[in-house]
Design a protein around this motif. Structure first.
Motif, short mmCIF file in Angstrom:
data_model
loop_
_atom_site.label_atom_id
_atom_site.label_comp_id
_atom_site.label_asym_id
_atom_site.label_seq_id
_atom_site.Cartn_x
_atom_site.Cartn_y
_atom_site.Cartn_z
N ASP A 93 5.40 6.81 3.10
CA ASP A 93 5.55 8.09 3.79
C ASP A 93 6.71 8.07 4.78
O ASP A 93 6.97 9.06 5.46
N ARG A 94 7.40 6.93 4.87
CA ARG A 94 8.54 6.72 5.77
C ARG A 94 8.14 6.75 7.25
O ARG A 94 8.99 6.84 8.12
N LEU A 95 6.82 6.68 7.49
CA LEU A 95 6.35 6.67 8.87
C LEU A 95 5.49 5.44 9.16
O LEU A 95 4.90 5.34 10.23
N GLY A 96 5.38 4.55 8.15
CA GLY A 96 4.66 3.31 8.40
C GLY A 96 3.56 2.97 7.43
O GLY A 96 2.85 1.98 7.64
N ALA A 97 3.35 3.75 6.37
CA ALA A 97 2.24 3.45 5.47
C ALA A 97 2.53 3.93 4.05
O ALA A 97 3.40 4.78 3.83
N ASP A 98 1.79 3.36 3.10
CA ASP A 98 1.86 3.77 1.69
C ASP A 98 0.44 3.89 1.17
O ASP A 98 -0.22 2.88 0.91
N CYS A 99 -0.05 5.09 1.05
CA CYS A 99 -1.44 5.33 0.66
C CYS A 99 -1.62 5.08 -0.84
O CYS A 99 -0.95 5.72 -1.66
#
Length: 585
Positions: free
Chosen positions: A349-355
């Protein structure tokens, strides 16, 4: 605040926070805030308006709409009986009061929800009234102020209530485009579909002191996770600490804060008229082609199920729910392998995570490049756990949002595959802004200038499904389901116990034929005679044909027209159209 005795009801109230016995007139002078502990009592919409607007400026907007019971819903009481009771007890026509007024001399349009009316639930009439108020703000070139108080979407109206999240969101989008301020004031409580749409996708989000807001309610989170909740969870101060609201405001200061915000807006540049995009004179250029010949969709198999919605042999709704949840049912990754070619997955998500519950990336469909985004469950227990059972976190919704916006910049159509019991209801999801993440996806899809085609492949659960399903065309596999709430959840709320889930499934009208009749779904894609999991190859063959048949005509539509037609699609779910549709059954 609760009354102490029937005869003393007009004189005394007991504070729900500190249990102090309070003189009613003193409490009212203090704006229904306990002078001992500061507890903010819930207000009805009429009283809220009296506290906020300038005396003599209030002009109520029409609130009478056609009577509609769009899905003939019955639990222990018929839905019309519940509506009659709510009207008698509140004196209101519906769960929202809409008006124009001035606040500190600044003209505004207001929609104020009232929790006393069926829990402030968002149904077709409420959605229609709020949308009309937003359209009035657009016509008058004034800011829109929304005061929210709701338990969520109105389950007695099934998937049609879910559609209101998109209908109101696109009205908010139109105000954004016109440069007009939108403000929401969260009051206690604001949950579910309201939290995941217009309560959090406005320009400014204020929370009244003591308000609670979230996508999932505390009881649901405790039941699903089995965890105790942190102290102050989902309260206004919690929301402020986690960056989900602009400010927390005491009731006595709310009018002053709104005046200051409206004054600043008025002092800025004037609102602008929306500028229509220039449509190209020539046909829209087709997408890049790798040389593969496009076959005739009619030759690739049955793209739909002609007459399936009228087939008396259609299986029972509860059987369909169980079929949609079958662990062998093809997943998004299965379809990416069998329906599409050359899938390249994009992460993060380019904000710190990959769900892991959301997969997406670039693929080809009969040689045409598309962006495919979908929920991923899995077949084994280990896969389901690793993918969080297809329940996306805020990071998953933000990853999907990033890929949608990338597709628009590259001129690629978006294809979404929906298969989720709902969005992640966990504590961390609430801390990371689940409601706002869903709301932003819904709002963005209403204005995305590229074709969007959605397919409900298995479970379409509530706002988590709608976050990928605001589309130009919505297809649904024959044995999939799409609903505002799970049958078990509906039964737990409206029936004596959860064992009534089969009855709730029938009442919710959540099957593909039902939703095709209601206009929520545009086409039903037939499955093999048994089910998709018994013949995945044939299911993929039919789905591919249906995707091509529905996508190709969209490629020739100019972007501005696409957006306009998409908005018209969801605008039709207002109470007037729903009432007319109900009368045709």
């Amino acid at each position: 605040m609760t009354s102490t005795a029937p005869r003393e009801e007009q004189l005394w109230s007991r504070c729900a926070g500190c249990a102090s016995l309070l003189y009613r007139k003193r409490l009212r002078r203090n704006l229904d805030v306990c002078p001992e502990c500061g507890e903010h009592a819930r207000l009805g919409a009429p009283e809220r308006l009296r506290q906020l607007v300038d005396p003599g400026s209030l002009r109520l907007l029409p609130d009478r709409l056609p009577e509609a019971d769009p899905i003939d819903f019955v639990d222990v009481l018929p839905y019309p009986h519940r509506l009659t009771g709510a009207r008698a007890s509140t004196g209101l026509a519906e769960g929202v009061v809409c008006a124009t007024a001035t606040i500190g001399g600044h003209p505004v349009a207001l929609a104020v929800m009232d929790f006393r009316f069926l829990g402030g639930s968002l149904g077709c009439a409420v959605g229609e009234l709020i949308t009309r108020t937003a359209e009035r703000a657009l016509d008058d070139r004034t800011p829109l102020v929304l005061i929210t108080a709701s338990g969520g979407a109105r389950m007695q109206e099934g998937a049609l209530s879910l559609m209101q999240m998109a209908t109101v969101s696109q009205a908010i989008a139109a105000l954004r485009e016109a440069g007009l301020l939108t403000v929401s004031v969260l009051t206690d409580p604001t949950y579910g579909g309201v939290a995941a749409s217009f309560a959090t996708n406005t320009d400014l989000v204020l929370a009244e002191s003591g308000a609670r807001m979230g996508f999932a309610g505390p009881r649901v989170i405790r039941q699903i996770t089995g965890r105790a909740l942190p102290e102050g969870f989902q309260t206004a101060d919690f929301l402020l600490r986690h960056g989900q609201v602009d400010m927390v405001v005491q009731r006595r200061s709310l009018r002053g804060r709104l005046m200051a915000l409206l004054a600043a807006t008025r002092a800025g540049r004037p609102a602008r008229s929306p500028v229509p995009r220039q449509e190209p004179a020539s046909r829209r250029e087709r997408l890049a082609d790798d040389g593969a010949a496009l076959a005739d969709p009619a030759a690739e198999g049955d793209a739909g199920t002609p007459g399936a919605e009228d087939n008396p042999a259609v299986r029972d709704a509860w059987d369909t729910v169980r079929m949609a949840r079958h662990p062998g049912r093809p997943t998004t990754l299965d379809y990416l392998d069998s329906v599409f070619d050359g899938f390249v997955e994009l992460h993060g998500d380019r904000l710190g995570a990959d769900c892991p519950a959301i997969v997406g990336g670039v693929a080809r469909l009969a040689g045409r490049h598309v962006m495919v985004i979908g929920h991923q469950k899995g077949h084994t227990t280990a896969e389901l756990v690793a993918r969080n059972f297809g329940m996306a976190s805020p990071a998953g919704h933000r990853k999907a949002l990033r890929l949608m916006r990338l597709a628009a910049r590259l001129g690629l159509p978006v294809v979404t595959l929906v298969d989720t019991p709902g969005a992640d209801p966990g504590v961390s999801a609430e801390e990371q802004g689940q409601a706002a993440a869903i709301a932003e996806n819904i709002l963005t899809l209403t204005v995305l200038p590229t074709p969007v085609l959605a397919v409900i492949t298995g479970e379409g659960g509530s706002g988590g499904a709608l976050a990928l399903a605001v589309a130009d065309r919505v297809l649904m596999l024959e044995n999939a389901v799409y609903s505002v709430i799970s049958p078990e959840g509906c039964a737990a709320i409206l029936w004596p116990d959860r064992s009534a889930a089969p009855q709730a499934a029938r009442a919710l009208r959540l099957t593909a034929p039902d939703l095709r009749r209601l206009g929520v779904v545009d086409e039903v894609v037939s499955e093999p005679s048994s089910a998709a999991h018994d013949d995945p190859a044939e299911t993929a063959h039919r789905l591919r044909a249906a995707l091509l048949a529905n996508l190709l005509p969209l490629l020739d539509v100019p972007p501005a027209m696409l957006v306009r037609l998409r908005r018209q699609r969801f605008r039709r779910f207002g109470a007037n159209r729903v009432g007319a549709r109900a009368g045709l059954r």
